[in-house]
Design a protein around this motif. Structure first.
Motif: not given
Length: 68
Positions: A7-16
């Motif tokens: 799957m593809v996970i959206a970027a968060s504050d500190d992880v692309p």
């Protein structure tokens, strides 16, 4: 989604944005193994809203412009 899917996970504050493989799918989240990015090889949990989509077997992720 089922174990083995990527799957593809959206970027968060500190992880692309990154590509994990699903290990387990409990009721309200997935347990995954990161295949790419800073956390490659690591296990983690992710809530469903952060999942951008899933890749078909052999499909390459082209980035945010790809639609699902």
């Amino acid at each position: 989604m089922r174990p083995g899917d990527v799957m593809v996970i959206a970027a968060s504050d500190d992880v692309p944005e990154h590509l994990p493989q699903i290990a387990q799918v409990p009721d309200d989240h997935v347990i995954r193994i990161a295949l790419t990015g800073l956390l490659a090889g690591g296990y983690g949990e992710r809530d469903f809203p952060m999942i951008l989509g899933a890749l078909e077997h052999g499909e390459a992720w082209l980035g945010p412009q790809q639609s699902f």
